[in-house]
Motif scaffolding. Structure first.
Motif, PDB file in Angstrom:
ATOM      1  N   CYS A   1      -6.770   7.118  -0.078  1.00 53.43           N
ATOM      2  CA  CYS A   1      -7.041   7.010  -1.513  1.00 53.43           C
ATOM      3  C   CYS A   1      -8.471   6.572  -1.772  1.00 53.43           C
ATOM      4  O   CYS A   1      -9.055   5.822  -0.994  1.00 53.43           O
TER       5      CYS A   1
ATOM      6  N   ALA B   1      -5.159   4.761   3.660  1.00 60.66           N
ATOM      7  CA  ALA B   1      -4.033   5.565   3.178  1.00 60.66           C
ATOM      8  C   ALA B   1      -4.506   6.865   2.528  1.00 60.66           C
ATOM      9  O   ALA B   1      -3.699   7.643   2.027  1.00 60.66           O
TER      10      ALA B   1
ATOM     11  N   VAL C   1       0.843  -1.203   0.000  1.00 57.66           N
ATOM     12  CA  VAL C   1       0.000   0.000   0.000  1.00 57.66           C
ATOM     13  C   VAL C   1       0.873   1.246   0.000  1.00 57.66           C
ATOM     14  O   VAL C   1       0.643   2.181  -0.777  1.00 57.66           O
ATOM     15  N   GLU C   2       1.877   1.265   0.846  1.00 59.73           N
ATOM     16  CA  GLU C   2       2.770   2.427   0.888  1.00 59.73           C
ATOM     17  C   GLU C   2       3.449   2.622  -0.462  1.00 59.73           C
ATOM     18  O   GLU C   2       3.575   3.743  -0.960  1.00 59.73           O
TER      19      GLU C   2
ATOM     20  N   LEU D   1      -6.205   0.736   1.282  1.00 61.14           N
ATOM     21  CA  LEU D   1      -6.063   1.885   0.388  1.00 61.14           C
ATOM     22  C   LEU D   1      -6.874   3.078   0.893  1.00 61.14           C
ATOM     23  O   LEU D   1      -6.407   4.217   0.843  1.00 61.14           O
TER      24      LEU D   1
ATOM     25  N   THR E   1       0.830   3.826  -3.198  1.00 59.76           N
ATOM     26  CA  THR E   1       0.227   5.131  -2.917  1.00 59.76           C
ATOM     27  C   THR E   1       1.241   6.267  -2.950  1.00 59.76           C
ATOM     28  O   THR E   1       0.846   7.443  -2.948  1.00 59.76           O
ATOM     29  N   THR E   2       2.518   5.963  -2.990  1.00 61.96           N
ATOM     30  CA  THR E   2       3.544   7.016  -3.042  1.00 61.96           C
ATOM     31  C   THR E   2       4.241   7.098  -4.395  1.00 61.96           C
ATOM     32  O   THR E   2       5.148   7.911  -4.560  1.00 61.96           O
TER      33      THR E   2
ATOM     34  N   THR F   1      -3.076  13.161  -6.107  1.00 61.48           N
ATOM     35  CA  THR F   1      -4.182  12.324  -5.641  1.00 61.48           C
ATOM     36  C   THR F   1      -4.397  11.184  -6.634  1.00 61.48           C
ATOM     37  O   THR F   1      -4.477  11.412  -7.841  1.00 61.48           O
TER      38      THR F   1
END
Length: 157
Positions: A92, A90, A17-18, A87, A21-22, A28
């Motif tokens: 999103c 996080a 996930v990290e 997600l 998402t990065t 976004t």
């Protein structure tokens, strides 16, 4: 908003996930997640060869114990729910679905419907399929019309 279609084969770990998402910094990102339960398309012998190649002999011996076909649907649905929850946590936007048949057709349809900017294929290594370019990422590159990124999932955390 940047839209990524994320193809997975198991629940995302916190490291996964990290990672996803990065990828795009502060932009976004909205995720559309596809998860395919194990079924006839996942050849047990090929999975066992991958396990041996990774030095995971115990896993290779247990390939016959992993649910497949209809028996894999409930665990796959749970893995999808866990992934979507992670997600969302996080920050999103994320929706998802199980795909039963023809994963690349479902991928192409979702890319078109969501006007996706990219596809991320996040799976365990599949050395035999990758060598012959028969893995999801290699095949998707010729079908979806957007960039396809192949990432290896992290071990359970």
């Amino acid at each position: 908003m940047f839209t990524s279609v994320l193809m997975i084969e198991k629940a995302l770990t916190s490291a996964d996930v990290e990672f996803v998402t990065t990828l795009h910094g502060d932009e976004t990102v909205s995720f559309r997640v596809l998860l395919q339960p194990r079924g006839d398309q996942a050849d047990r012998l090929l999975r066992a060869i991958d396990d041996v190649a990774l030095g995971e002999l115990d896993e290779a011996a247990k390939e016959g114990d992993v649910p497949e076909g209809q028996d894999a649907t409930a665990p796959a649905q749970k893995a999808l729910e866990v992934s979507l929850t992670a997600l969302h946590a996080a920050g999103c936007e994320a929706t998802g679905q199980l795909i039963e048949d023809h994963p690349l057709d479902a991928l192409k349809q979702l890319v078109d419907e969501s006007d996706a900017d990219e596809v991320i294929v996040l799976t365990d290594p599949h050395y035999v399929e990758e060598f012959f370019h028969r893995d999801w990422a290699s095949r998707a590159r010729h079908k979806v019309g957007v960039p396809v990124l192949k990432l290896f999932s992290h071990a359970k955390d």
